[in-house]
Design a protein around this motif. Structure first.
Motif, PDB file in Angstrom:
ATOM      1  N   LYS A  67       0.836  -1.203   0.000  1.00  0.00           N
ATOM      2  CA  LYS A  67       0.000   0.000   0.000  1.00  0.00           C
ATOM      3  C   LYS A  67       0.878   1.264   0.000  1.00  0.00           C
ATOM      4  O   LYS A  67       0.521   2.276  -0.624  1.00  0.00           O
ATOM      5  CB  LYS A  67      -0.904  -0.017   1.240  1.00  0.00           C
ATOM      6  CG  LYS A  67      -1.873   1.151   1.343  1.00  0.00           C
ATOM      7  CD  LYS A  67      -2.924   1.099   0.251  1.00  0.00           C
ATOM      8  CE  LYS A  67      -4.066   2.069   0.494  1.00  0.00           C
ATOM      9  NZ  LYS A  67      -3.655   3.478   0.675  1.00  0.00           N
ATOM     10  N   GLU A  68       2.024   1.186   0.667  1.00  0.00           N
ATOM     11  CA  GLU A  68       2.948   2.316   0.662  1.00  0.00           C
ATOM     12  C   GLU A  68       3.439   2.602  -0.755  1.00  0.00           C
ATOM     13  O   GLU A  68       3.518   3.760  -1.183  1.00  0.00           O
ATOM     14  CB  GLU A  68       4.140   2.018   1.574  1.00  0.00           C
ATOM     15  CG  GLU A  68       3.798   1.933   3.059  1.00  0.00           C
ATOM     16  CD  GLU A  68       5.021   1.641   3.898  1.00  0.00           C
ATOM     17  OE1 GLU A  68       6.118   2.116   3.538  1.00  0.00           O
ATOM     18  OE2 GLU A  68       4.896   0.931   4.913  1.00  0.00           O
ATOM     19  N   GLU A 106       1.868   1.816  -3.512  1.00  0.00           N
ATOM     20  CA  GLU A 106       0.729   2.311  -4.285  1.00  0.00           C
ATOM     21  C   GLU A 106       0.512   3.807  -4.043  1.00  0.00           C
ATOM     22  O   GLU A 106       0.203   4.561  -4.973  1.00  0.00           O
ATOM     23  CB  GLU A 106      -0.526   1.524  -3.927  1.00  0.00           C
ATOM     24  CG  GLU A 106      -0.508   0.074  -4.417  1.00  0.00           C
ATOM     25  CD  GLU A 106      -1.716  -0.704  -3.935  1.00  0.00           C
ATOM     26  OE1 GLU A 106      -2.648  -0.074  -3.398  1.00  0.00           O
ATOM     27  OE2 GLU A 106      -1.717  -1.936  -4.072  1.00  0.00           O
ATOM     28  N   ASP A 107       0.666   4.221  -2.791  1.00  0.00           N
ATOM     29  CA  ASP A 107       0.511   5.645  -2.470  1.00  0.00           C
ATOM     30  C   ASP A 107       1.588   6.486  -3.158  1.00  0.00           C
ATOM     31  O   ASP A 107       1.318   7.602  -3.630  1.00  0.00           O
ATOM     32  CB  ASP A 107       0.579   5.855  -0.953  1.00  0.00           C
ATOM     33  CG  ASP A 107      -0.620   5.245  -0.234  1.00  0.00           C
ATOM     34  OD1 ASP A 107      -1.642   5.010  -0.906  1.00  0.00           O
ATOM     35  OD2 ASP A 107      -0.514   4.995   0.984  1.00  0.00           O
ATOM     36  N   SER A 166       0.958   6.793  -6.979  1.00  0.00           N
ATOM     37  CA  SER A 166      -0.196   7.613  -7.357  1.00  0.00           C
ATOM     38  C   SER A 166       0.200   9.058  -7.635  1.00  0.00           C
ATOM     39  O   SER A 166      -0.554   9.814  -8.237  1.00  0.00           O
ATOM     40  CB  SER A 166      -1.256   7.566  -6.254  1.00  0.00           C
ATOM     41  OG  SER A 166      -0.756   8.144  -5.053  1.00  0.00           O
TER      42      SER A 166
END
Length: 200
Positions: free
Chosen positions: A107-108, A110-111, A114
């Motif tokens: 998730k890190e 992915e952030d 983005s």
């Protein structure tokens, strides 16, 4: 039931338990082979995920110094990244602690992805460290599971060993008891009585 019959029944029961254990071991071996192949594929996805994150960051930095409208390389890396990401998500159990840590580290990434401006070497290095640590813990966790065996195998082995031990103890007790029961009774000592002489 005499000793011979008890022994025959016991031998048949033990043979049956050993056969069941053999079948479970055979199945366990196949499951372990599949799980090892699963771990190998997961490792490939982890490597691909990390490699493409770094490739995307490098491509963006290079494009920043040499502006170009060609996004084919970037698109190709994002495609491979998505494939690796889906491969990881489909292979891990999200309810287990090691998997949760890995998904959190993803998730890190992915952030960061983005927002291209956040894909800096410093941010990448920090997220990469968390991802590598989580990956190592997950792979170690799964490897221990392979060595330990599936829960069905572990419990079956325990039950078979326990039942076999109890049966052997019972048969030994029965043999000893029957031997003692069939032993001849000890002979009573012969007593000799003497009569006192009569006086004339």
């Amino acid at each position: 039931m005499d000793g011979i019959t008890v022994g025959a029944v016991g031998a048949a029961i033990i043979a049956g338990l050993v056969s069941i254990l053999g079948l479970v071991i055979g199945k366990e071996q196949k499951v372990s082979e599949f799980r090892q192949a699963w771990i190998d594929e997961l490792r490939k996805c982890l490597v691909s995920y990390l490699s493409n994150i770094n490739a995307i960051a490098d491509t963006i930095r290079t494009r920043g110094t040499s502006p170009s409208n060609d996004n084919s390389a970037l698109i190709a890396h994002y495609k491979l990244l998505n494939e690796a990401s889906n491969g990881i998500i489909l292979r891990v159990n999200s309810s287990e602690k090691p998997s949760k840590a890995l998904l959190k580290s993803m998730k890190e990434f992915e952030d960061l992805s983005s927002d291209n401006s956040r894909l800096t070497p410093e941010n990448i290095k920090k997220a990469e460290k968390n991802f590598l640590n989580a990956s190592k813990k997950l792979l170690k966790f799964e490897w221990k599971r392979v060595k330990r065996g599936e829960s069905t195998f572990v419990w079956t082995k325990r039950i078979v060993i326990t039942v076999t031990s109890l049966l052997l103890a019972f048969f030994i007790y029965s043999e000893v008891h029957s031997y003692i029961g069939s032993a001849p009774a000890p002979r009573k000592p012969t007593t000799i009585s003497f009569s006192s002489p009569t006086l004339a």
